[in-house]
Scaffold this motif. Structure first.
Motif, PDB file in Angstrom:
ATOM      1  N   ALA A   1       6.887  -5.587   4.828  1.00  0.00           N
ATOM      2  CA  ALA A   1       5.588  -6.280   4.775  1.00  0.00           C
ATOM      3  C   ALA A   1       4.534  -5.468   4.023  1.00  0.00           C
ATOM      4  O   ALA A   1       3.540  -6.024   3.546  1.00  0.00           O
ATOM      5  CB  ALA A   1       5.104  -6.592   6.192  1.00  0.00           C
ATOM      6  N   VAL A   2       4.753  -4.154   3.902  1.00  0.00           N
ATOM      7  CA  VAL A   2       3.853  -3.326   3.102  1.00  0.00           C
ATOM      8  C   VAL A   2       3.790  -3.866   1.673  1.00  0.00           C
ATOM      9  O   VAL A   2       2.755  -3.795   1.013  1.00  0.00           O
ATOM     10  CB  VAL A   2       4.350  -1.853   3.096  1.00  0.00           C
ATOM     11  CG1 VAL A   2       3.684  -1.038   1.991  1.00  0.00           C
ATOM     12  CG2 VAL A   2       4.122  -1.202   4.461  1.00  0.00           C
ATOM     13  N   TYR A   3       4.898  -4.448   1.210  1.00  0.00           N
ATOM     14  CA  TYR A   3       4.991  -4.906  -0.179  1.00  0.00           C
ATOM     15  C   TYR A   3       4.594  -6.369  -0.367  1.00  0.00           C
ATOM     16  O   TYR A   3       4.731  -6.910  -1.462  1.00  0.00           O
ATOM     17  CB  TYR A   3       6.409  -4.662  -0.712  1.00  0.00           C
ATOM     18  CG  TYR A   3       6.749  -3.186  -0.793  1.00  0.00           C
ATOM     19  CD1 TYR A   3       5.925  -2.302  -1.472  1.00  0.00           C
ATOM     20  CD2 TYR A   3       7.890  -2.677  -0.175  1.00  0.00           C
ATOM     21  CE1 TYR A   3       6.217  -0.947  -1.543  1.00  0.00           C
ATOM     22  CE2 TYR A   3       8.194  -1.319  -0.248  1.00  0.00           C
ATOM     23  CZ  TYR A   3       7.353  -0.466  -0.935  1.00  0.00           C
ATOM     24  OH  TYR A   3       7.638   0.870  -1.012  1.00  0.00           O
ATOM     25  N   SER A   4       4.124  -7.010   0.713  1.00  0.00           N
ATOM     26  CA  SER A   4       3.600  -8.373   0.550  1.00  0.00           C
ATOM     27  C   SER A   4       2.211  -8.258  -0.082  1.00  0.00           C
ATOM     28  O   SER A   4       1.607  -7.173  -0.098  1.00  0.00           O
ATOM     29  CB  SER A   4       3.496  -9.057   1.922  1.00  0.00           C
ATOM     30  OG  SER A   4       2.537  -8.366   2.708  1.00  0.00           O
ATOM     31  N   ALA A   5       1.685  -9.394  -0.579  1.00  0.00           N
ATOM     32  CA  ALA A   5       0.362  -9.347  -1.217  1.00  0.00           C
ATOM     33  C   ALA A   5      -0.678  -8.809  -0.237  1.00  0.00           C
ATOM     34  O   ALA A   5      -1.497  -7.939  -0.573  1.00  0.00           O
ATOM     35  CB  ALA A   5      -0.017 -10.740  -1.712  1.00  0.00           C
ATOM     36  N   GLU A   6      -0.607  -9.282   1.000  1.00  0.00           N
ATOM     37  CA  GLU A   6      -1.582  -8.844   2.010  1.00  0.00           C
ATOM     38  C   GLU A   6      -1.383  -7.355   2.327  1.00  0.00           C
ATOM     39  O   GLU A   6      -2.338  -6.576   2.409  1.00  0.00           O
ATOM     40  CB  GLU A   6      -1.386  -9.702   3.277  1.00  0.00           C
ATOM     41  CG  GLU A   6      -2.424  -9.470   4.331  1.00  0.00           C
ATOM     42  CD  GLU A   6      -1.969  -9.982   5.708  1.00  0.00           C
ATOM     43  OE1 GLU A   6      -0.964 -10.725   5.778  1.00  0.00           O
ATOM     44  OE2 GLU A   6      -2.615  -9.601   6.701  1.00  0.00           O
TER      45      GLU A   6
END
Ligand code: MLT
Length: 411
Positions: A303-308
Motif C-alpha cells: 500500500a506504500v506504493y499506491s497513489a495515496e
C-alpha cells in the motif's frame, strides 16, 4: 565440549545502540523525573500511513476466513509487493530491475548482516569510516577480520571519510573484494553523486569486486539529479546488491519489512575464477533459512506504493526533513559545523570534543540523547549524530535546551 565461535571474542564492545539505550535507561533510573528527548537511534515516531493501515486491516480479515486464509507464502515475497517495488523504485527511474530480482525480508539490517555468509571468509572487506556498525560487526563475527587494536579491526580496509572528502569515500588504490556503501549515508547524512557511484562501479568491475549498497534512506533524497538507486548507474547490475527498507520510509521499524535487490546478472566467483550467480546463491540461502514476511505486513507494504501511500510517505519524509532543518540551523547558530540533514534524517555535528563525553554531558545537562560519532568508527571521533525522528515539539524543545546548555557552558 561445545566451543564458541572464537571470533565473537574479538568484538570489542556491545552493539552501539544497545549501549546507548542501556546508558539512557541507567540515567532515567537515577533521574526518574527527567524528561529525556531521544535523538539517538533512528526510530520512526509517526503512525503508519493510513493506506497501510487500511491494507493491514483488510488482509487481517482475509486471514479470518478459510477461503482467503494464507499459510506459507513464497520465501522471496509475494509478487504483488515485488512488482510494485520494481515499478515504483526502479523502472520509473530508468533502472531495469524486475520483480523476481527482489527478495522481501524482515529488515535491511538483517540482510546486510546475513548476505556476507555467501562470501569466502578470506574476502577483503572495505567499509567507510565512519560506518553503520552492523557492516563491521557481522564481518568480525564471521571471522573476516583480525583482532581489535587502536580503534580498528585488523584486516578490514577502512576508507577514511572526513571533511576533506565531504564524508564520501572514493575507491581505494588497492583492490578489495567486498565494499559496503551507504547513501544517503548513515551516520553522516551525506549523499553520493552519480559521478562518484560511476567510479565505484568501474572499480568493482575492474577488480571483480562486489558493492553492497545500502539505500535505506533513499526516500529522503530531494534532488532529482542525485541517484536514488545504484542501478541508475550503467553496469551496476553486474557488481552491486542493493538494500531497501520500509522502516525509515513508512514507519515499519516495528512492523518489519524490507527487501534486497540481487540482479540476475550480478556475479561472484568460485576459487577457480568461474562465475557464480549471486541471485541463485541468495535464493538458495533465503529459501533454506527464511520463511517470508507475513501476508498482512506485505499487503501493508504494498500500500506504500499506491497513489495515496506515495503521497503519505512523501509528507512523512518532508516532516522529518523539516525537523532536520531545525536541528541544522540550531547548531549553525551555535557556530558548529554541520553535515547531512538535507537529503537525510541524520545530522552530523562537529563538536571537536570527545564524543562519548559530549553524549554524557548532553544527557545529564540537557536530557537529550544523541549518538557519539566514535561509535561509528575512529573517523567519527569529534562528531555526534542527531536523528530527526521525533515530534516537532520535542525537536524544538531539545534544540532550545541544547542552546541554553551550550551557551551557558561557552561550548
Ligand atoms: C540508526 O539509528 O542508525 C538505525 O536506526 C539503526 C538501524 O536501522 O538498525
Amino acid at each position: 565440549m561445545i566451543t564458541i565461535n572464537r571470533h565473537y571474542d574479538k568484538l570489542h564492545a556491545n552493539y552501539l545502540f544497545s549501549t546507548i539505550s542501556r546508558r539512557v535507561a541507567e540515567f532515567q533510573k537515577a533521574n526518574p523525573t527527567a524528561n529525556i528527548i531521544k535523538m539517538g537511534i533512528g526510530d520512526f515516531t509517526k503512525a503508519l500511513p493510513a493506506a497501510c493501515i487500511t491494507a493491514f486491516h483488510r488482509s487481517v480479515d482475509e486471514m479470518a476466513s478459510d477461503a482467503t486464509f494464507r499459510g506459507y507464502g513464497p520465501e522471496q515475497g509475494y509478487d504483488f509487493l515485488r512488482e510494485a517495488a520494481a515499478r515504483v523504485e526502479f523502472t520509473s527511474r530508468g533502472a531495469s530491475i524486475s520483480a523476481d530480482e527482489i527478495f522481501i525480508s524482515d529488515g535491511a539490517k538483517c540482510d546486510t548482516g546475513n548476505i556476507q555468509e555467501l562470501f569466502s571468509t578470506d574476502s577483503v572487506v572495505a567499509v567507510q569510516d565512519p560506518v553503520y556498525p552492523v557492516y563491521v560487526d557481522t564481518n568480525v563475527m564471521a571471522g573476516r577480520t583480525g583482532e581489535w587494536s587502536e580503534g580498528r579491526y585488523g584486516g578490514l580496509v577502512y576508507l577514511e571519510s572526513g571533511e576533506e572528502n565531504g564524508f564520501v569515500a572514493e575507491p581505494p588504490e588497492i583492490p578489495v573484494d567486498l565494499v559496503y556503501l551507504c547513501f544517503p549515508n548513515n551516520p553522516t547524512g551525506t549523499v553520493a553523486s552519480s559521478a562518484t557511484l560511476e567510479r565505484w562501479v568501474e572499480y568493482a568491475k575492474h577488480h571483480r569486486a562486489l558493492i553492497l549498497f545500502d539505500a535505506a534512506y533513499a526516500a529522503y533524497i530531494r534532488d532529482d539529479a542525485l541517484p536514488h538507486t545504484i542501478y541508475e548507474i550503467p553496469g551496476a547490475e553486474e557488481v552491486a546488491v542493493e538494500f531497501r527498507s520500509f522502516s525509515k520510509t513508512a514507519g515499519f521499524t516495528g512492523t518489519r519489512c524490507a527487501y534486497t535487490v540481487i540482479p540476475k546478472r550480478c556475479r561472484a566467483f568460485a576459487a577457480d575464477g568461474s562465475e557464480r550467480s549471486l541471485h541463485e546463491l541468495w535464493n538458495r540461502r533465503h529459501t533454506t533459512k527464511f520463511n517470508g514476511v507475513s501476508y498482512p505486513v506485505q499487503r501493508a507494504a504494498e500500500a506504500v506504493y499506491s497513489a495515496e501511500g506515495l503521497k503519505e510517505i512523501r509528507s512523512l519524509a518532508d516532516f522529518f526533513l523539516g525537523n532536520a532543518k531545525i536541528i541544522r540551523e540550531g547548531f549553525e547558530r551555535l557556530g558548529l559545523k554541520v553535515y547531512g540533514g538535507v537529503h537525510s534524517p541524520y545530522i552530523w555535528v562537529r563538536t571537536g570534543s570527545d564524543s562519548w563525553e559530549f553524549f554524557d554531558r548532553l544527557l545529564s545537562d540537557a536530557h537529550v540523547v544523541c549518538t557519539p560519532g566514535a561509535g561509528f568508527g575512529r573517523c567519527g571521533e569529534g562528531y555526534v549524530r542527531f536523528s530527526a525522528f521525533n515530534a516537532r515539539s520535542a525537536i524544538e524543545e531539545a534544540m532550545a535546551r541544547i542552546e541554553r546548555v551550550m551557551t551557558a557552558e561557552g561550548t
